[in-house]
Write a protein that holds these residues in place. Structure first.
Motif, PDB file in Angstrom:
ATOM      1  N   SER A 155       0.824  -1.208   0.000  1.00  0.00           N
ATOM      2  CA  SER A 155       0.000   0.000   0.000  1.00  0.00           C
ATOM      3  C   SER A 155       0.860   1.261   0.000  1.00  0.00           C
ATOM      4  CB  SER A 155      -0.954   0.004   1.201  1.00  0.00           C
ATOM      5  OG  SER A 155      -0.228  -0.036   2.400  1.00  0.00           O
ATOM      6  N   THR A 191     -11.262  -5.362   2.706  1.00  0.00           N
ATOM      7  CA  THR A 191     -10.675  -5.190   1.379  1.00  0.00           C
ATOM      8  C   THR A 191      -9.916  -6.448   0.982  1.00  0.00           C
ATOM      9  OG1 THR A 191     -10.525  -2.801   1.675  1.00  0.00           O
ATOM     10  CG2 THR A 191      -9.133  -3.763  -0.033  1.00  0.00           C
ATOM     11  N   PHE A 201      -4.204  -2.068   4.003  1.00  0.00           N
ATOM     12  CA  PHE A 201      -5.520  -2.550   3.598  1.00  0.00           C
ATOM     13  C   PHE A 201      -6.275  -3.128   4.787  1.00  0.00           C
ATOM     14  CE2 PHE A 201      -2.915  -3.064  -0.283  1.00  0.00           C
ATOM     15  CZ  PHE A 201      -3.612  -2.192  -1.103  1.00  0.00           C
ATOM     16  N   ASP A 261      -7.385   2.690   0.176  1.00  0.00           N
ATOM     17  CA  ASP A 261      -8.041   1.423   0.505  1.00  0.00           C
ATOM     18  C   ASP A 261      -9.453   1.390  -0.082  1.00  0.00           C
ATOM     19  OD1 ASP A 261      -7.998  -1.105   2.302  1.00  0.00           O
ATOM     20  OD2 ASP A 261      -9.844  -0.082   2.912  1.00  0.00           O
TER      21      ASP A 261
END
Length: 165
Positions: free
Chosen positions: A31, A41, A37, A124
């Protein structure tokens, strides 16, 4: 055995669950500078590629997921021009259009209501939105036998498609 370059080991069966995926993606820095995340997700990521409906993913699916996430991340970063970690509605619409999702203003309004905080969508939530759009588009195309933008769903089929997201 760890997934090479990601520092996390799958379960004993070689499959990776949503919580293992979350740890793996967090440890790998997938990320980037964005918030890691969330578990939901990660569940959606697995469901997007879970061809055997096991609720887990193997190494090949994991590799595919990595490529997809990196593509979405590049798109997000190109529209997050102020480097705030979020995009606004018009930026989101342009980002989604650049990926082939040409959505009506009504559809964009629903997406913004569902995924934004104060009119901004974080990374996200952007990934969640992309996963849902990809999965729904794939399911729709499978049922659009004439290729004319129309599909027929039985009620139970519709519930299965939407609830899997």
């Amino acid at each position: 055995m760890a997934y090479p370059g990601y520092g996390a080991a799958p379960g004993a069966d070689g499959q990776i669950s949503a919580d293992e995926l979350q740890r793996c993606l967090t440890q790998s820095g997938m990320s980037g500078s964005y918030k890691p995340f969330c578990l939901e997700t990660c569940r959606l990521m697995i469901s997007m590629l879970d061809r055997d409906m096991s609720g887990t993913m193997g190494f090949n699916e994991f590799k595919e997921l990595s490529q997809v996430i990196n593509g979405w991340k590049a798109t997000f970063m190109s529209y997050d021009r102020d480097h705030s970690g979020t995009v606004e509605g018009p930026e989101l619409q342009h980002a989604l259009a650049s990926m082939g999702f040409n959505l009506s203003p009504q559809a964009m309004n629903i997406i913004m209501k569902r995924h934004s905080t104060h009119g901004r969508i974080a990374f996200d939530d952007f990934i969640t939105c992309c996963i849902k759009l990809r999965a729904l588009t794939d399911q729709f195309r499978r049922r659009d036998v004439g290729g004319n933008g129309q599909a027929t769903f039985q009620y139970d089929d519709f519930i299965q498609v939407t609830m899997s997201l």
